[in-house]
Scaffold this motif. Structure first.
Motif, PDB file in Angstrom:
ATOM      1  N   ALA A  49      24.350  41.928  40.504  1.00  0.00           N
ATOM      2  CA  ALA A  49      23.939  41.341  41.783  1.00  0.00           C
ATOM      3  C   ALA A  49      22.944  40.210  41.566  1.00  0.00           C
ATOM      4  CB  ALA A  49      23.332  42.417  42.678  1.00  0.00           C
ATOM      5  N   ALA A  50      22.087  40.348  40.554  1.00  0.00           N
ATOM      6  CA  ALA A  50      21.063  39.332  40.289  1.00  0.00           C
ATOM      7  C   ALA A  50      21.667  38.008  39.836  1.00  0.00           C
ATOM      8  CB  ALA A  50      20.081  39.841  39.246  1.00  0.00           C
ATOM      9  N   VAL A  51      22.847  38.049  39.214  1.00  0.00           N
ATOM     10  CA  VAL A  51      23.466  36.804  38.733  1.00  0.00           C
ATOM     11  C   VAL A  51      24.558  36.311  39.669  1.00  0.00           C
ATOM     12  CG1 VAL A  51      22.911  37.361  36.345  1.00  0.00           C
ATOM     13  CG2 VAL A  51      25.141  38.027  37.265  1.00  0.00           C
ATOM     14  N   GLY A  52      24.722  36.967  40.819  1.00  0.00           N
ATOM     15  CA  GLY A  52      25.681  36.494  41.809  1.00  0.00           C
ATOM     16  C   GLY A  52      27.099  36.953  41.604  1.00  0.00           C
ATOM     17  N   ALA A  53      27.307  38.048  40.885  1.00  0.00           N
ATOM     18  CA  ALA A  53      28.661  38.557  40.663  1.00  0.00           C
ATOM     19  C   ALA A  53      29.235  39.124  41.954  1.00  0.00           C
ATOM     20  CB  ALA A  53      28.643  39.633  39.583  1.00  0.00           C
ATOM     21  N   PRO A  54      30.547  39.030  42.149  1.00  0.00           N
ATOM     22  CA  PRO A  54      31.155  39.568  43.382  1.00  0.00           C
ATOM     23  C   PRO A  54      31.040  41.086  43.437  1.00  0.00           C
ATOM     24  CG  PRO A  54      32.838  38.847  41.828  1.00  0.00           C
ATOM     25  CD  PRO A  54      31.539  38.376  41.278  1.00  0.00           C
ATOM     26  N   PRO A  55      30.965  41.662  44.621  1.00  0.00           N
ATOM     27  CA  PRO A  55      30.818  43.112  44.763  1.00  0.00           C
ATOM     28  C   PRO A  55      31.926  43.901  44.076  1.00  0.00           C
ATOM     29  CG  PRO A  55      30.364  42.025  46.855  1.00  0.00           C
ATOM     30  CD  PRO A  55      30.896  40.978  45.930  1.00  0.00           C
ATOM     31  N   ARG A  56      33.151  43.387  44.086  1.00  0.00           N
ATOM     32  CA  ARG A  56      34.261  44.112  43.474  1.00  0.00           C
ATOM     33  C   ARG A  56      34.050  44.304  41.974  1.00  0.00           C
ATOM     34  NH1 ARG A  56      37.244  47.314  46.672  1.00  0.00           N
ATOM     35  NH2 ARG A  56      37.806  46.223  48.606  1.00  0.00           N
ATOM     36  N   LEU A  57      33.401  43.370  41.329  1.00  0.00           N
ATOM     37  CA  LEU A  57      33.104  43.532  39.908  1.00  0.00           C
ATOM     38  C   LEU A  57      32.100  44.660  39.720  1.00  0.00           C
ATOM     39  CD1 LEU A  57      33.357  42.698  36.971  1.00  0.00           C
ATOM     40  CD2 LEU A  57      31.623  40.943  37.378  1.00  0.00           C
ATOM     41  N   ARG A  58      31.135  44.764  40.616  1.00  0.00           N
ATOM     42  CA  ARG A  58      30.176  45.871  40.536  1.00  0.00           C
ATOM     43  C   ARG A  58      30.887  47.202  40.706  1.00  0.00           C
ATOM     44  NH1 ARG A  58      27.123  42.807  44.372  1.00  0.00           N
ATOM     45  NH2 ARG A  58      27.071  44.628  45.774  1.00  0.00           N
ATOM     46  N   HIS A  59      31.881  47.249  41.574  1.00  0.00           N
ATOM     47  CA  HIS A  59      32.642  48.476  41.762  1.00  0.00           C
ATOM     48  C   HIS A  59      33.447  48.810  40.509  1.00  0.00           C
ATOM     49  CE1 HIS A  59      32.559  47.658  46.388  1.00  0.00           C
ATOM     50  NE2 HIS A  59      31.383  47.999  45.900  1.00  0.00           N
ATOM     51  N   ALA A  60      33.901  47.786  39.793  1.00  0.00           N
ATOM     52  CA  ALA A  60      34.595  48.024  38.523  1.00  0.00           C
ATOM     53  C   ALA A  60      33.654  48.684  37.520  1.00  0.00           C
ATOM     54  CB  ALA A  60      35.140  46.704  37.965  1.00  0.00           C
ATOM     55  N   SER A  94      21.397  37.867  30.216  1.00  0.00           N
ATOM     56  CA  SER A  94      20.454  36.750  30.127  1.00  0.00           C
ATOM     57  C   SER A  94      19.870  36.397  31.491  1.00  0.00           C
ATOM     58  CB  SER A  94      21.139  35.516  29.540  1.00  0.00           C
ATOM     59  OG  SER A  94      22.197  35.068  30.385  1.00  0.00           O
ATOM     60  N   LEU A  95      20.347  37.122  32.532  1.00  0.00           N
ATOM     61  CA  LEU A  95      19.915  36.879  33.911  1.00  0.00           C
ATOM     62  C   LEU A  95      20.067  35.406  34.301  1.00  0.00           C
ATOM     63  CD1 LEU A  95      16.801  39.201  34.254  1.00  0.00           C
ATOM     64  CD2 LEU A  95      19.074  39.496  35.241  1.00  0.00           C
ATOM     65  N   THR A  96      21.259  34.871  33.993  1.00  0.00           N
ATOM     66  CA  THR A  96      21.608  33.498  34.363  1.00  0.00           C
ATOM     67  C   THR A  96      22.448  33.522  35.638  1.00  0.00           C
ATOM     68  OG1 THR A  96      21.649  32.872  32.022  1.00  0.00           O
ATOM     69  CG2 THR A  96      22.709  31.374  33.580  1.00  0.00           C
ATOM     70  N   TYR A  97      21.937  32.928  36.694  1.00  0.00           N
ATOM     71  CA  TYR A  97      22.634  32.962  37.983  1.00  0.00           C
ATOM     72  C   TYR A  97      23.875  32.089  37.928  1.00  0.00           C
ATOM     73  CZ  TYR A  97      23.290  33.098  43.034  1.00  0.00           C
ATOM     74  OH  TYR A  97      23.803  33.295  44.290  1.00  0.00           O
ATOM     75  N   THR A 110      32.488  34.048  41.077  1.00  0.00           N
ATOM     76  CA  THR A 110      33.310  34.280  42.266  1.00  0.00           C
ATOM     77  C   THR A 110      34.691  33.652  42.109  1.00  0.00           C
ATOM     78  OG1 THR A 110      31.340  34.354  43.670  1.00  0.00           O
ATOM     79  CG2 THR A 110      33.462  33.965  44.756  1.00  0.00           C
ATOM     80  N   VAL A 111      34.722  32.403  41.648  1.00  0.00           N
ATOM     81  CA  VAL A 111      36.007  31.728  41.435  1.00  0.00           C
ATOM     82  C   VAL A 111      36.820  32.459  40.372  1.00  0.00           C
ATOM     83  CG1 VAL A 111      37.099  29.603  40.616  1.00  0.00           C
ATOM     84  CG2 VAL A 111      35.158  29.477  42.181  1.00  0.00           C
ATOM     85  N   GLY A 112      36.159  32.872  39.306  1.00  0.00           N
ATOM     86  CA  GLY A 112      36.845  33.605  38.244  1.00  0.00           C
ATOM     87  C   GLY A 112      37.445  34.902  38.752  1.00  0.00           C
ATOM     88  N   TRP A 113      36.742  35.593  39.633  1.00  0.00           N
ATOM     89  CA  TRP A 113      37.268  36.844  40.174  1.00  0.00           C
ATOM     90  C   TRP A 113      38.491  36.589  41.058  1.00  0.00           C
ATOM     91  CZ3 TRP A 113      36.713  41.707  38.888  1.00  0.00           C
ATOM     92  CH2 TRP A 113      37.141  42.703  39.753  1.00  0.00           C
ATOM     93  N   ILE A 114      38.451  35.515  41.835  1.00  0.00           N
ATOM     94  CA  ILE A 114      39.607  35.171  42.666  1.00  0.00           C
ATOM     95  C   ILE A 114      40.831  34.881  41.805  1.00  0.00           C
ATOM     96  CG2 ILE A 114      40.527  33.443  44.267  1.00  0.00           C
ATOM     97  CD1 ILE A 114      37.686  33.160  45.396  1.00  0.00           C
ATOM     98  N   VAL A 115      40.627  34.132  40.734  1.00  0.00           N
ATOM     99  CA  VAL A 115      41.734  33.834  39.814  1.00  0.00           C
ATOM    100  C   VAL A 115      42.248  35.116  39.179  1.00  0.00           C
ATOM    101  CG1 VAL A 115      42.352  32.671  37.660  1.00  0.00           C
ATOM    102  CG2 VAL A 115      40.935  31.492  39.360  1.00  0.00           C
ATOM    103  N   LEU A 116      41.343  35.996  38.793  1.00  0.00           N
ATOM    104  CA  LEU A 116      41.751  37.266  38.191  1.00  0.00           C
ATOM    105  C   LEU A 116      42.616  38.075  39.153  1.00  0.00           C
ATOM    106  CD1 LEU A 116      38.675  38.661  36.220  1.00  0.00           C
ATOM    107  CD2 LEU A 116      40.856  37.907  35.305  1.00  0.00           C
ATOM    108  N   ARG A 117      42.284  38.045  40.417  1.00  0.00           N
ATOM    109  CA  ARG A 117      43.046  38.827  41.383  1.00  0.00           C
ATOM    110  C   ARG A 117      44.450  38.257  41.596  1.00  0.00           C
ATOM    111  NH1 ARG A 117      39.634  42.217  45.246  1.00  0.00           N
ATOM    112  NH2 ARG A 117      41.655  42.435  46.244  1.00  0.00           N
ATOM    113  N   LEU A 118      44.651  36.983  41.244  1.00  0.00           N
ATOM    114  CA  LEU A 118      45.990  36.395  41.343  1.00  0.00           C
ATOM    115  C   LEU A 118      46.875  36.836  40.181  1.00  0.00           C
ATOM    116  CD1 LEU A 118      45.108  32.737  42.427  1.00  0.00           C
ATOM    117  CD2 LEU A 118      45.976  34.596  43.873  1.00  0.00           C
TER     118      LEU A 118
END
Length: 624
Positions: free
Chosen positions: A216-227, A474-477, A483-491
């Motif tokens: 969450a601190a680096v802006g990852a999408p919620p679905r990745l956290r659920h993974a 590394s706590l890099t936001y 988010t874009v990467g997750w959308i591509v992954l879902r395709l």
């Protein structure tokens, strides 16, 4: 309308597969997730100073520090190094502290040097032993055995001539606090404990909270956290880490001695609010109200200058002073009612996610099962590819053995002289009633595409996870790329399902045509090609009629017009031998199959796609 009808089968198959794997993904998703923490700690003061009534203790820098090395015999076969730091010139027997390592540290001369030296300069004897590493590994750790070893070191510290044995307590960080809890059950004479960055819960529960906090601190999408939740839910036995389920919370009620609990507010890995609350509550349950909590604007190691652990970072400026004041005060007999400073003070903490109360896995419940699934995703296409290459080599060798050349092959889609027949196989088995179908070009491409995507999808997900983990540690936001990467992954699984649909349709059409006659719609040439949507075949009505007229009843009949070593010769001769073929049309034998090898390639490619989709469903890529 015709186009609409043609789209119905692939659309129906695609939707059915999507529904199946979406349902499977829901079944594999744990019935819990990390929730935001709602009950927060309130600090009484921003000042971390610790003072007790009527207690005057030496301050940091009062004494010069003597540093000596010693050996501690843990067992008959194991001896470790240790570093003792003593205040020179301090009168009488002194209070003392044994340091217990956290995760990632092991050598006595490489850790705790600044903290131990500072405390010793305030009149406290310190002992830092090596961590015994034969009971401590990446996947297996025995905290009970470690507790027994540290008790040996504690008794060694108690026996030093300048130490008051009744005032020899413990300092531990992070994972080392679990060892403290185990020690407290074996030695009830421990006078005090300093717990810095304690998880206070099991490793599995702490990892669930920490994973969500970092992502969450680096802006990852919620679905990745659920993974992450899905992975943390797995039973790691027998691979490990076995310490994920160390029941730390069950041993908190052993902490009946005075406690100093320290957290860094920049520490995302620990339950900095819940941990302090759980420790204080458990201690109160056994009649211990002498619990002091301090929050520092520092990281996990109480150091400043970076949110993460890095070499050379300085300690928070008040930290060691507070350690010394508290230790000397407790050693002087300070009780819960003697403190003149607040029990909870420092920087206001903000723990983002609560530690989950229960963690239960979904349909896939063990790490070995997930690893087997992962291995098979790579193994199935690999074996299929090797097998297909072997078939191609075998075909080429068979043609070479029979003197065939590429010029005798008919058709543009990779089929032999007749739709679906394997010419060299018929050479080898021309006396058999069994015939093997070759893989049409479209079916072969569909198989290759499915095999490639099953691997590419998993590799892409793994690359994405590595990128997200790197950013998190590394706590890099990186909200936009993640988010874009997750959308591509879902395709990717949607493409995989589309390719699997194509494979199913190609296979069905190929098998359907093996029992359907390929009738020429235009047979004007006496020797030519007839094309259909699926294959090509030589056809000649007049030739067929004259062939049967000339050859009926003649077992020595040989069709004319073709060389004896050509595909057409063998085809004509075989059709003459099969009296059940209809005259004037070419009929594929109803017992024709792909053969074991080609069937194995088809099954392995399809299985690889199914397993890849199952794996992606497990990680939530097909959950909507």
């Amino acid at each position: 309308m015709r186009l609409f009808k043609r789209l119905i089968p692939p659309t129906a198959i695609f939707v059915a597969l999507l529904a199946v794997f979406a349902t499977l993904g829901a079944a594999m998703t744990p019935d819990w997730q990390a929730e935001p923490l709602r009950e927060h700690v309130s600090v009484a003061s921003s000042q971390t100073t610790i003072q007790a009534r009527d207690v005057s203790s030496p301050q940091e820098g009062t004494y010069q520090v003597s540093t000596t090395s010693m050996r501690i015999r843990l067992t008959d076969k194991v001896t470790i190094n240790a570093v003792v730091r003593s205040p020179l010139g301090a009168p009488g027997k002194r209070p003392a502290v044994l340091f217990i390592h956290g995760a990632g540290t092991g050598k006595a001369n490489e850790v705790y040097g600044d903290i131990a030296s500072a405390m010793s300069s305030a009149g406290i004897v310190t002992l830092v032993p090596d961590k015994r590493l034969d009971t401590y590994g990446t996947f297996h750790r025995d905290y009970y055995a470690m507790a027994r070893d540290y008790l040996v070191s504690l008794n060694t510290l108690r026996a030093l001539p300048n130490v008051d044995a009744s005032k020899a307590g413990i300092y531990a960080e992070s994972e080392g606090t679990w060892v403290c809890e185990a020690m407290a059950g074996d030695d009830h004479a421990i006078p005090f404990m300093i717990l810095t960055s304690p998880p206070a819960v099991s490793g599995r529960h702490q990892m669930a909270m920490a994973g969500n906090s970092y992502l969450a601190a680096v802006g990852a999408p919620p679905r990745l956290r659920h993974a992450v939740d899905s992975f943390v839910s797995l039973d790691f036995a027998p691979i490990g880490p076995n310490y994920a389920d160390f029941p730390a919370d069950r041993y908190l009620d052993r902490l009946s001695m005075p406690l100093l609990v320290n957290y860094g507010t920049d520490d995302l890995a620990m339950p900095i609010e819940q941990g302090a609350q759980d420790i204080a509550t458990a201690a109160k349950g056994v009649g211990n109200s002498n619990v002091t909590v301090r929050y520092y604007q520092a990281n996990h190691q109480m150091r400043v200058g970076a949110y993460t652990s890095k070499p050379g970072l300085p300690l928070e400026q008040h930290y060691t002073h507070d350690l010394e004041d508290w230790t000397n005060a407790v050693a002087s007999g300070a009780s819960a009612s003697d403190w003149t400073t607040p029990k909870v003070a420092g920087t206001q903490p903000r723990q983002r996610f609560a530690v989950p109360t229960t963690i239960r896995p979904g349909l896939i419940s063990t790490l070995p099962a997930l690893l087997v699934l992962l291995v098979l995703v790579f193994l199935c296409p690999l074996v299929a590819g090797i097998w297909a290459i072997g078939i191609a080599i075998g075909n080429a060798w068979a043609r070479h053995r029979t003197g065939e050349s590429g010029t005798n092959r008919l058709g543009t889609d990779g089929d032999a002289y007749c739709a679906g027949y394997d010419d060299h196989n018929d050479v080898q088995h021309h006396n058999s009633e069994r015939h093997h179908l070759r893989l049409p070009h479209k079916l072969a491409v569909a198989l290759g595409a499915n095999g490639f995507m099953s691997v590419a999808g998993v590799v892409s997900f793994a690359a994405y996870v590595v990128m997200a983990a790197r950013d998190a540690l590394s706590l890099t936001y990186q909200s936009t790329p993640l988010t874009v990467g997750w959308i591509v992954l879902r395709l990717i699984p949607l493409v995989d399902i589309a390719l699997l649909t194509w494979l199913i349709l190609s296979l069905w059409r190929t098998l359907r045509h093996r029992t359907s006659p390929d009738i020429a719609s235009a047979a004007e040439s006496t020797s030519g090609y007839v094309s259909s949507s699926t294959d090509q075949a030589w056809f000649s009505t007049s030739n067929s009629a004259s062939r049967h007229e000339q050859g009926d009843g003649d077992p020595t009949f040989k069709p004319t017009g073709f060389p004896e070593n050509s595909s057409m010769f063998r085809y004509e001769h075989r059709n003459y031998e099969h009296e059940n073929h209809n005259r004037g049309e070419i009929v594929k034998p109803k017992d024709a199959t792909f053969g074991f090898s080609r069937t194995a390639v088809i099954v392995l490619c399809a299985l690889g796609s199914l397993l890849s989709l199952t794996l992606m469903a497990f990680f939530g890529l097909l959950t909507y």
